[in-house]
Design a protein around this motif. Structure first.
Motif, PDB file in Angstrom:
ATOM      1  N   GLN A  86       0.847  -1.209   0.000  1.00 24.83           N
ATOM      2  CA  GLN A  86       0.000   0.000   0.000  1.00 24.83           C
ATOM      3  C   GLN A  86       0.880   1.257   0.000  1.00 24.83           C
ATOM      4  O   GLN A  86       0.640   2.198  -0.765  1.00 24.83           O
ATOM      5  CB  GLN A  86      -0.912  -0.025   1.229  1.00 24.83           C
ATOM      6  N   THR A 113      -6.813  -7.571  -1.457  1.00 27.87           N
ATOM      7  CA  THR A 113      -8.083  -6.841  -1.593  1.00 27.87           C
ATOM      8  C   THR A 113      -8.805  -6.828  -0.254  1.00 27.87           C
ATOM      9  O   THR A 113      -9.377  -5.797   0.147  1.00 27.87           O
ATOM     10  CB  THR A 113      -8.982  -7.499  -2.672  1.00 27.87           C
ATOM     11  N   ASP A 114      -8.770  -7.972   0.450  1.00 25.54           N
ATOM     12  CA  ASP A 114      -9.410  -8.032   1.773  1.00 25.54           C
ATOM     13  C   ASP A 114      -8.765  -7.018   2.724  1.00 25.54           C
ATOM     14  O   ASP A 114      -9.404  -6.523   3.646  1.00 25.54           O
ATOM     15  CB  ASP A 114      -9.284  -9.449   2.370  1.00 25.54           C
ATOM     16  N   GLY A 116      -7.822  -4.131   1.848  1.00 25.77           N
ATOM     17  CA  GLY A 116      -8.204  -2.780   1.429  1.00 25.77           C
ATOM     18  C   GLY A 116      -7.579  -2.289   0.135  1.00 25.77           C
ATOM     19  O   GLY A 116      -7.825  -1.165  -0.292  1.00 25.77           O
ATOM     20  N   LYS A 118      -6.922  -1.953  -3.955  1.00 28.89           N
ATOM     21  CA  LYS A 118      -7.852  -1.942  -5.092  1.00 28.89           C
ATOM     22  C   LYS A 118      -7.268  -2.768  -6.231  1.00 28.89           C
ATOM     23  O   LYS A 118      -6.393  -2.294  -6.959  1.00 28.89           O
ATOM     24  CB  LYS A 118      -8.088  -0.496  -5.537  1.00 28.89           C
ATOM     25  N   TRP A 302     -13.395  -3.971  -7.424  1.00 29.28           N
ATOM     26  CA  TRP A 302     -12.267  -4.534  -6.670  1.00 29.28           C
ATOM     27  C   TRP A 302     -12.626  -5.937  -6.175  1.00 29.28           C
ATOM     28  O   TRP A 302     -13.759  -6.191  -5.758  1.00 29.28           O
ATOM     29  CB  TRP A 302     -11.891  -3.631  -5.492  1.00 29.28           C
TER      30      TRP A 302
END
Ligand code: F6P
Length: 341
Positions: A86, A113-114, A116, A118, A302
């Protein structure tokens, strides 16, 4: 929007056509900008990237391999992890990621993705074993390469009155073996989904030989002979800790020769099935999936991947995509087996 693209896992003919489809649709229609991560998730973890504009994808739909390079790097190992990724994306001004890969890649994409991030996915495997999509690009090319090879094995087999064993890829499923074997008129097709005894193989080989044919036996690398418990592996483990397969053909050939008295030779096609130019079918499928992935980002889908259902491109959640292997159903094997022997 600035989007990062990566290709991860084993390579596959059509990867470049996907990249081109994404970049052309994205830059020309969807107002997106792109960078490419080098070497799969490794490039994401290490912020190793290149700009990807229209000129970078010129003419690449017909090229094999991937211009971005690939690896089996797990993004959660070593320096990786959702937080670091990230931070890297924020520092590079990247808003979203398109991950092109198979089961391992999509599983990692789901975890990220879980957490957060994209991410949208594009399914890839020459084995054609992802249940959520009817076909994966690369499969058609691999089947054609294997069929061409078998046609050649048949003429030399005929000249010498030998039994020829052709080993193709297929870790968990036998789609490449089934399709190329049917296309080449094989006398036996051996796949991971079907326990087949040596006695049955002997009977098919002898029956073809009795009609004056040079028997062709097609075997998927993940085939487990009826008398044994595990797929043949003698090359250690890969980066995901899975046994490296390959070599079952060489193991079967002397067994067939001993049982039947027919001189038997084995050929392992290996990575030849993954190299070279993609077929027209795979270029079209890959281009359509790439264009749809650009749309998926625009629509903020997403945690979903693009997939082929009949002739339409649809979107499915990573969960559904990872849920189940697409194995060769019994009726498809039985249909092919009518022609064995
Ligand atoms: O997953 C696709 C596949 O082609 C399998 O059939 C095979 O076991 C594997 O890749 C081999 O990949 P590599 O030798 O590149 O690790």
């Amino acid at each position: 929007m600035r989007i990062g693209i990566l290709t991860s896992g084993g390579d596959c003919p059509g990867l470049n056509a996907v990249i081109r489809g994404i970049v052309l649709k994205g830059t020309e229609i969807n107002g997106q900008e792109f960078v490419g991560f080098k070497g799969g998730w490794r490039g994401v973890v290490n912020s190793d990237l290149i700009e990807l504009g229209r000129s970078n994808v010129r003419g690449i739909a017909k090229e094999g391999g991937t211009i971005l390079g690939t690896s089996r790097t797990n993004p959660f190992e070593g320096e990786g992890g959702a937080e670091r990724i990230q931070q890297n994306l924020e520092r590079e001004g990247i808003d979203a990621v398109i991950a092109i890969g198979g089961e391992g890649t999509l599983a990692a994409a789901k975890r990220l993705t879980d957490a957060g991030l994209k991410i949208v996915g594009v399914p890839k495997t020459i084995d054609n074993d992802l249940d959520a999509t009817d076909y994966t690009f690369g499969f058609d090319t691999a089947v054609q390469i294997a069929t061409d090879a078998m046609d050649r094995l048949r003429t030399t087999g005929d000249s010498h009155s030998r039994c020829m064993v052709a080993e193709v890829m297929g870790r968990h499923v036998g789609w490449i073996a089934l399709h190329s074997g049917m296309a080449a008129g094989a006398h036996a097709i051996l796949i991971p989904e079907q326990k087949t005894t040596m006695e049955q193989i002997r009977s098919w080989v002898e029956s073809a030989n009795a009609r004056g044919r040079a028997p062709l036996v097609v075997v998927a690398e993940g085939f487990v002979p009826g008398e044994t418990d595990d797929a043949h592996s003698e090359r250690g483990l890969d980066a995901f800790g899975r046994p490296r397969l390959g070599g079952i053909g060489e193991r079967l050939a002397p067994m067939i020769e001993e049982m039947t008295g027919i001189e038997t030779r084995a050929t392992t096609l290996g990575h030849i099935q993954r190299g070279g130019v993609p077929s027209a079918y795979d270029r079209v499928l890959a281009t359509r999936l790439g264009m749809a992935a650009s749309d998926s980002v625009l629509e903020e889908r997403w945690g979903q991947m693009v997939a082929l259902r009949a002739t339409d491109i649809v979107n499915v959640g990573f969960e559904e995509a990872l849920g189940k292997l697409k194995v060769v159903p019994q009726h498809r094997y039985d249909e092919a087996a009518l022609l064995f022997g």
